[in-house]
Design a protein around this motif. Structure first.
Motif, PDB file in Angstrom:
ATOM      1  N   GLY A 155       0.819  -1.218   0.000  1.00 50.72           N
ATOM      2  CA  GLY A 155       0.000   0.000   0.000  1.00 50.72           C
ATOM      3  C   GLY A 155       0.846   1.260   0.000  1.00 50.72           C
ATOM      4  N   LEU A 156       1.854   1.296   0.849  1.00 50.69           N
ATOM      5  CA  LEU A 156       2.732   2.467   0.921  1.00 50.69           C
ATOM      6  C   LEU A 156       3.466   2.667  -0.398  1.00 50.69           C
ATOM      7  CD1 LEU A 156       4.040   4.765   2.488  1.00 50.69           C
ATOM      8  CD2 LEU A 156       5.708   3.109   3.384  1.00 50.69           C
ATOM      9  N   GLN A 157       3.914   1.564  -0.995  1.00 47.02           N
ATOM     10  CA  GLN A 157       4.591   1.668  -2.289  1.00 47.02           C
ATOM     11  C   GLN A 157       3.665   2.246  -3.349  1.00 47.02           C
ATOM     12  OE1 GLN A 157       6.400  -2.141  -3.379  1.00 47.02           O
ATOM     13  NE2 GLN A 157       6.692  -2.623  -1.219  1.00 47.02           N
ATOM     14  N   ALA A 158       2.395   1.820  -3.324  1.00 45.85           N
ATOM     15  CA  ALA A 158       1.435   2.324  -4.311  1.00 45.85           C
ATOM     16  C   ALA A 158       1.139   3.807  -4.094  1.00 45.85           C
ATOM     17  CB  ALA A 158       0.145   1.511  -4.247  1.00 45.85           C
ATOM     18  N   VAL A 159       1.062   4.216  -2.829  1.00 46.28           N
ATOM     19  CA  VAL A 159       0.824   5.635  -2.528  1.00 46.28           C
ATOM     20  C   VAL A 159       1.980   6.483  -3.048  1.00 46.28           C
ATOM     21  CG1 VAL A 159       0.673   7.339  -0.668  1.00 46.28           C
ATOM     22  CG2 VAL A 159      -0.673   5.245  -0.544  1.00 46.28           C
TER      23      VAL A 159
END
Length: 278
Positions: free
Chosen positions: A141-145
């Protein structure tokens, strides 16, 4: 005016607000101003767009940040509750977000409450989707953000620098490519629903020359989302130059939120497919 692929900015309501005639001049029958009033008016600073009830870039930025805050809040709710409840909220967010997306797109006047409700529902959906895919790759999720903001930031920089512009040729490419992408997505969905393809990603999971097809399709979708952002920025710029009513800032914020949600979803799926094939 070159309006983009985002249906929010191509809608009749946004276009009519941008092309609307300016406000009528003061009535000639108004009482004359005194010398003191004229002197005070002369010394006062010129009225900017905000004072005259016209849209500004600051309006769009602030309202977009508020919408993104609602998305984050909705996602936080889904991530914080037990998994069975989270799955239910994800379904509510997906269906509710789709319905409100249509309502906000075709509504005669922008409604801040409905725009924020849409953002919150999309947050519920994205939070549940992130929770589900986080099993494949923790921290996805953090990578996608970060990827979403990187693409959006780079697109804005290229647009503001004049290196990329919203041209009719780019609009034609976007239309053809997005129709092809949607056709592939619908076919892939039906193949998965009827069990024709056993891979959990459907046709996206098929490997071509050692690369999952979903990665190539996903990269195309990211490019399309970036192009959509280019046209979104162009539409907002034209609205500011035309002195569109200030309420249009909510429409612009809604349109940007729609595109950013799409961009995040595609980047999240690419990362999940890559990690599932490691």
């Amino acid at each position: 005016m070159a309006l983009g692929g985002n249906p929010v900015f191509r809608g009749k309501n946004f276009r009519s607000a941008v092309t609307a005639a300016p406000s009528a001049p003061p009535s000639p029958y108004a009482p004359p101003m005194t010398a003191e009033q004229l002197d005070e008016l002369y010394r006062a600073p010129s009225a900017g767009p905000a004072e005259t009830g016209r849209i500004t870039y600051d309006d769009v930025i602030v309202k977009t940040l508020v919408c993104l805050g609602a998305v984050v809040l909705g996602a936080a709710v889904t991530l914080a509750v037990p998994q069975p409840i989270a799955l239910g909220l994800t379904l509510v967010g997906a269906l509710g977000g789709f319905v409100l997306g249509l309502v906000n797109t075709f509504k005669r006047e922008p409604s801040p409450a409905l725009v924020l409700a849409y953002a919150a529902l999309e947050g519920l959906f994205l939070g549940g989707l992130t929770l589900l895919l986080d099993r494949v790759a923790p921290g996805i999720g953090l990578q996608a953000v970060l990827g979403t903001f990187a693409v959006a930031g780079a697109t804005l920089f290229l647009y503001r620098s004049g290196k990329v512009r919203a041209t009719p040729g780019l609009a034609k490419f976007f239309l053809i490519a997005v129709v092809g992408y949607l056709a592939f997505s619908v076919v892939n969905l039906f193949l998965m629903l009827f069990g024709v393809v056993q891979n959990p990603w459907g046709l996206r999971g098929i490997t071509v020359f050692g690369i999952p097809l979903g990665v190539a399709i996903g990269l195309l979708a990211v490019v399309l989302a970036a192009i959509s952002l280019i046209f979104d920025f162009n539409s907002i710029e034209q609205a500011v130059k035309a002195g569109a009513p200030r309420r249009v800032a909510w429409t612009a914020a809604f349109g940007l939120t729609v595109t950013l949600v799409w961009l995040y979803t595609e980047i999240l799926r690419i990362l999940a497919i890559v990690n599932s094939n490691d």
